[in-house]
Structure formats: structure tokens, C-alpha cells
Design a protein around this motif. Structure first.
Motif, PDB file in Angstrom:
ATOM      1  N   UNK A  80       0.838  -1.225  -0.029  1.00 31.87           N
ATOM      2  CA  UNK A  80       0.101   0.142   0.010  1.00 31.87           C
ATOM      3  C   UNK A  80       0.996   1.108  -0.036  1.00 31.87           C
ATOM      4  N   UNK A  81       0.771   2.285  -0.791  1.00 30.58           N
ATOM      5  CA  UNK A  81       1.523   3.259  -0.894  1.00 30.58           C
ATOM      6  C   UNK A  81       0.870   4.508   0.115  1.00 30.58           C
ATOM      7  N   UNK A  82       1.513   5.337   0.369  1.00 28.76           N
ATOM      8  CA  UNK A  82       1.859   6.391   1.261  1.00 28.76           C
ATOM      9  C   UNK A  82       0.273   7.137   1.062  1.00 28.76           C
ATOM     10  N   UNK A  83      -0.132   7.379  -0.316  1.00 24.43           N
ATOM     11  CA  UNK A  83      -1.205   7.885  -0.844  1.00 24.43           C
ATOM     12  C   UNK A  83      -2.347   7.105  -0.355  1.00 24.43           C
ATOM     13  N   UNK A  84      -2.323   6.019  -0.493  1.00 23.24           N
ATOM     14  CA  UNK A  84      -3.797   5.037  -0.136  1.00 23.24           C
ATOM     15  C   UNK A  84      -3.856   5.381   1.195  1.00 23.24           C
ATOM     16  N   UNK A 111     -10.104   9.986  -3.718  1.00 24.89           N
ATOM     17  CA  UNK A 111      -9.742   8.550  -4.006  1.00 24.89           C
ATOM     18  C   UNK A 111     -10.170   8.113  -5.363  1.00 24.89           C
ATOM     19  N   UNK A 112     -11.474   8.648  -5.573  1.00 25.74           N
ATOM     20  CA  UNK A 112     -12.168   8.270  -7.049  1.00 25.74           C
ATOM     21  C   UNK A 112     -11.590   8.872  -8.099  1.00 25.74           C
ATOM     22  N   UNK A 171      -8.736   6.122 -11.358  1.00 27.28           N
ATOM     23  CA  UNK A 171      -8.820   6.141 -12.775  1.00 27.28           C
ATOM     24  C   UNK A 171      -7.438   6.246 -13.237  1.00 27.28           C
ATOM     25  N   UNK A 172      -6.641   7.263 -12.781  1.00 24.11           N
ATOM     26  CA  UNK A 172      -5.296   7.765 -13.292  1.00 24.11           C
ATOM     27  C   UNK A 172      -4.199   6.633 -13.055  1.00 24.11           C
ATOM     28  N   UNK A 173      -4.457   6.162 -11.808  1.00 21.05           N
ATOM     29  CA  UNK A 173      -3.450   4.791 -11.459  1.00 21.05           C
ATOM     30  C   UNK A 173      -3.687   3.780 -12.221  1.00 21.05           C
ATOM     31  N   UNK A 174      -5.187   3.323 -12.328  1.00 18.59           N
ATOM     32  CA  UNK A 174      -5.383   2.145 -13.248  1.00 18.59           C
ATOM     33  C   UNK A 174      -5.527   2.523 -14.882  1.00 18.59           C
ATOM     34  N   UNK A 226     -14.232   5.902 -16.239  1.00 18.51           N
ATOM     35  CA  UNK A 226     -14.619   5.876 -14.654  1.00 18.51           C
ATOM     36  C   UNK A 226     -14.167   7.180 -14.587  1.00 18.51           C
ATOM     37  N   UNK A 227     -13.953   8.212 -15.376  1.00 21.27           N
ATOM     38  CA  UNK A 227     -13.549   9.571 -15.111  1.00 21.27           C
ATOM     39  C   UNK A 227     -14.452  10.486 -14.622  1.00 21.27           C
TER      40      UNK A 227
END
Length: 98
Positions: free
Chosen positions: A1-5, A43-44, A48-51, A56-57
Motif C-alpha cells: 500500500x502506498x503512502x497516498x492510499x 480517492x475516486x 482511474x489515473x492509477x488504473x 470511470x473518469x
């Protein structure tokens, strides 16, 4: 898990805990709800940017619209309860007496 999550999960969890434990004023409950919606929006928006998905934008925009409607309704309820009961304390609001 990243720091952002971790930041998103912890902000959502802290706002849920604030909603559960600091229930004296209606304005504090509304602020906790808004912080929950803000963490969900961020988070939403980043998901979509990470995936790397473009389908889903628009989801964060719809959620932001519903959040604005929820905030307006909450402030209207705050004004109405303050006018009728004299304060925004949640223990003064009893739904069984309406």
C-alpha cells in the motif's frame, strides 16, 4: 500500500470516528460527513489515473454533485433546527417528538 492510499484510508477512518464519537453539535456531524465525501472524491479521482482507465473518469464529478446537494440539505436542516430549537445540539433533536 502506498503512502497516498494510507492517507486516504486514514482520513476516511478518522472522519468516520469523528462522526461516531463527537456527536454533540449538528455542524460537527456535517463537517465529518463532508470530510468523508472529500476523501472519497480524491480517492475516486486518482483511481482511474492509477488504473489507466478512461471509462470511470466522470464518477468523481457525479459524486461531487451529490456531495454538494448533501451539503446544501444539511445546512438547510441546520438552519431550520436552530430556528425551531434554539441551538444545534443533537441531544435536543428528538425524532419521536415530531
Amino acid at each position: 500500500m502506498s503512502l497516498l492510499h494510507l492517507c486516504f484510508y486514514s482520513s476516511f477512518t478518522l472522519s468516520c470516528l469523528g462522526l461516531a464519537f463527537h456527536r454533540t453539535h449538528l455542524i460537527s456531524a456535517l463537517l465529518c460527513l463532508e470530510s468523508m465525501m472529500l476523501s472519497m472524491y480524491i480517492a475516486l479521482a486518482i483511481w482511474p489515473i492509477e488504473a489507466q482507465m478512461t471509462s470511470t473518469t466522470l464518477t468523481p464529478v457525479f459524486m461531487l454533485t451529490f456531495s454538494a446537494c448533501e451539503a446544501g440539505t444539511g445546512l438547510a436542516m441546520l438552519v431550520a433546527s436552530t430556528r425551531t430549537h434554539g441551538s444545534d445540539h443533537l441531544h435536543n433533536l428528538n425524532l419521536l417528538q415530531c
